[in-house]
Design a protein around this motif. Sequence first.
Motif, short mmCIF file in Angstrom:
data_model
loop_
_atom_site.label_atom_id
_atom_site.label_comp_id
_atom_site.label_asym_id
_atom_site.label_seq_id
_atom_site.Cartn_x
_atom_site.Cartn_y
_atom_site.Cartn_z
N SER A 157 53.97 50.52 71.50
CA SER A 157 52.82 51.55 71.24
C SER A 157 52.99 52.97 71.71
O SER A 157 53.85 53.38 72.53
CB SER A 157 51.62 50.80 71.97
N GLY A 158 52.34 53.82 71.01
CA GLY A 158 52.57 55.38 71.33
C GLY A 158 53.16 56.23 70.37
O GLY A 158 53.79 55.79 69.48
N ILE A 159 53.09 57.56 70.59
CA ILE A 159 53.69 58.53 69.71
C ILE A 159 55.35 58.62 69.84
O ILE A 159 55.66 58.63 71.20
CB ILE A 159 53.12 59.86 69.74
N VAL A 160 56.03 58.60 69.13
CA VAL A 160 57.59 58.78 69.35
C VAL A 160 57.95 59.98 69.22
O VAL A 160 58.77 60.42 70.02
CB VAL A 160 58.22 57.61 68.06
N ALA A 161 57.59 60.80 68.28
CA ALA A 161 58.17 62.06 67.93
C ALA A 161 57.09 62.60 67.21
O ALA A 161 56.35 62.36 66.34
CB ALA A 161 59.62 62.14 67.16
N SER A 162 56.98 64.17 67.17
CA SER A 162 55.92 65.03 66.54
C SER A 162 56.92 65.99 65.89
O SER A 162 57.88 66.56 66.55
CB SER A 162 54.92 65.76 67.45
N ASP A 163 56.38 66.22 64.57
CA ASP A 163 57.20 67.30 63.76
C ASP A 163 56.14 68.35 63.42
O ASP A 163 55.39 68.22 62.48
CB ASP A 163 57.99 66.86 62.48
N ALA A 164 56.11 69.50 64.20
CA ALA A 164 54.96 70.74 64.18
C ALA A 164 55.14 71.25 62.46
O ALA A 164 54.24 71.60 62.08
CB ALA A 164 55.12 71.54 65.26
N GLN A 213 53.97 68.91 60.16
CA GLN A 213 52.61 68.27 60.56
C GLN A 213 52.58 66.72 60.54
O GLN A 213 51.56 66.47 59.64
CB GLN A 213 51.67 68.86 59.57
N THR A 214 53.56 66.13 60.97
CA THR A 214 53.56 64.70 61.01
C THR A 214 53.99 64.46 62.26
O THR A 214 54.62 65.02 63.34
CB THR A 214 54.81 64.05 60.27
N VAL A 215 53.59 63.12 62.68
CA VAL A 215 54.07 62.45 63.80
C VAL A 215 54.38 60.98 63.47
O VAL A 215 54.14 60.26 62.64
CB VAL A 215 53.12 62.20 65.02
N THR A 216 55.38 60.62 64.21
CA THR A 216 56.22 59.07 64.10
C THR A 216 55.58 58.43 65.30
O THR A 216 55.58 58.87 66.50
CB THR A 216 57.41 59.10 64.09
N LEU A 217 55.01 57.13 65.09
CA LEU A 217 54.52 56.36 65.98
C LEU A 217 55.03 54.94 66.01
O LEU A 217 55.31 54.51 64.75
CB LEU A 217 52.77 56.39 65.87
N HIS A 218 54.72 54.26 67.28
CA HIS A 218 55.02 52.82 67.12
C HIS A 218 53.83 52.22 66.52
O HIS A 218 52.63 52.60 66.66
CB HIS A 218 55.19 52.35 68.55
N ALA A 219 54.14 51.16 65.60
CA ALA A 219 53.18 50.56 64.73
C ALA A 219 52.04 49.76 65.64
O ALA A 219 50.85 49.35 65.12
CB ALA A 219 53.81 49.74 63.60
N GLY A 220 52.36 49.42 66.78
CA GLY A 220 51.42 48.71 67.54
C GLY A 220 50.37 49.54 68.08
O GLY A 220 49.48 48.99 68.91
N THR A 221 50.35 50.88 68.02
CA THR A 221 49.51 51.87 68.61
C THR A 221 48.07 51.55 68.19
O THR A 221 47.98 51.64 66.66
CB THR A 221 49.82 53.31 68.33
#
Length: 479
Positions: free
Chosen positions: A119-126, A129-137
């Motif tokens: 769970s939680g955000i893995v990375a952000s690409d400003a 304008q995307t974020v990569t997140l763990h799927a259980g978040t």
Amino acid sequence: MSNDDNAQTPHGERRRTVLKAGAGIAVTAAFAGSGIEARAAADVAAPTAATTTPAPGWTNWSGIARCTPKAIETPGDEAELAAALRKAGAAGARCVGAGHSFTALVPTEATLISLDRMSGIVASDAQAQTVTLHAGTRLALLSRQLDTQGLGLRNLPDIDAQSFAGAIATATHGTGKDLPALHADVVGLRLMTPGGEVLDCSTERNPELLAAARVSLGSLGVITQATVRVVPAFNLHRRVFLKPLEAMLDEAPALAEKHRNFEFYYLPFTGYAAGITNDLYTGTDTVQSPSADEDMLRDLKRLRDWLGWFPSLRRWVAGKLIDGEQTEEAKNRSWKLLSTQRPTKFNETECHVPRADGIACVREVIAALERRNDVFFPLEFRFVKADDAWLSPFHARDSCSIAVHAAQGEPYDYLLSEIGPIYRKYQGRPHWGKLHDLKAPQLAALYPRWNDFLALRARLDPEGRMLNPYLRQLFGVTA
Ligand SMILES: Cc1cc2nc3c(=O)[nH]c(=O)nc-3n(C[C@H](O)[C@H](O)[C@H](O)COP(=O)(O)OP(=O)(O)OC[C@H]3O[C@@H](n4cnc5c(N)ncnc54)[C@H](O)[C@@H]3O)c2cc1C
């Protein structure tokens, strides 16, 4: 609805109501001791379907889907997930998110896998304008984490308890004529097949897999990460208002055109509907009044319990007591207004019909509901924009969504037997997570990419390890 409209409960709490102040209590008092109440309460609301007795093992939110899996695995990373899938072996596995689906997508006697620890955000690409997140978040956590980065999701469903993977697996959506369901903002996914192979797909890389995996009912493998388009954090101004049903039905398309988010709830046997609009708000003051939803439900249930056997009288009393002038306003961060709480549990069916047919279809659904004296739960009507995911109920089709709820512990078979045929008449595509009884042949006729999805599924999971009995029947898989 303003705080001036508050009424006092017998326990001294402030309560807010769609009925004129104190009217709900007055209805109760007027009929108490008349002998009517005993018959109405017993006959109208006799539960014949769901029970709420806790059982060992796993149950969904409303208690109607349940199972006793052989094992429940909660991997903390992909290596642990791969080990869990290996251990599950040929008996197979199903994923569970927050257990908020009503259909039997999750139940398995084999292995149940929860990504609550992933769970939680893995990375952000400003720039992108995307974020990569763990799927259980969970959506609630995601909104909060995004907010700390000055970001937000474009839209949200009514609640935010769902896991991200669980939400997109069933095409979870909010409302807004230009706003698609959540999965349409997914630009990349990472998927582990039952054989332990990790597949990455995105709009550039393997876009066909992305189009299939965006809405997959958990049947292609375990989604471990998602890359999602986000927007700068924004505030909304919400208005809630009541209108006579006919006026709401006439004005709904124009209200949807005018407002960023628009939906309405029909309040059964009252002749009234509650509209909710949200529009972008650039001011700085915040106003957030407590939700009146629970008080409204209590009032509607009370009217049903006391007057359910006398629909004309119930309508007449509601017409006299309902306060059509009430309004409610709030200004706050988008995620604080778009999603709310649902403490009163229910079972639900929802169907997505072509936008042009939305009002005609909901008229028929309301008429069918009002042929039953036991109905009191509001019906929800929303707008959702088209997208291109293969199993999206909004595939290539701007839609209106019509949702009917039955209180937990009360009969809900009529959601399928009486409301289902109306949905079908309008080529309705069911919400994958909400009650319906469509099977493979009917679904194949509704989804242009149905056979492509089934072929891909068979390629990724030839032994059907990710299928449970419900999905086998849904997909028409016999082997
Ligand atoms: C009170 C309430 C309000 C709701 N409001 C809305 C609403 O406003 N709009 C709407 O569209 N829907 C709504 N829903 C329905 C709900 O959003 C969907 O049923 C959603 O799928 C539930 O998400 P979940 O995390 O609970 O997933 P679950 O119900 O636990 O699972 C759903 C599916 O996702 C799969 N899955 C879960 N995790 C993974 C994974 N990591 N990889 C692959 N597959 C996975 C499961 O196998 C299953 O097939 C509501 C439901 C409730 C109970």
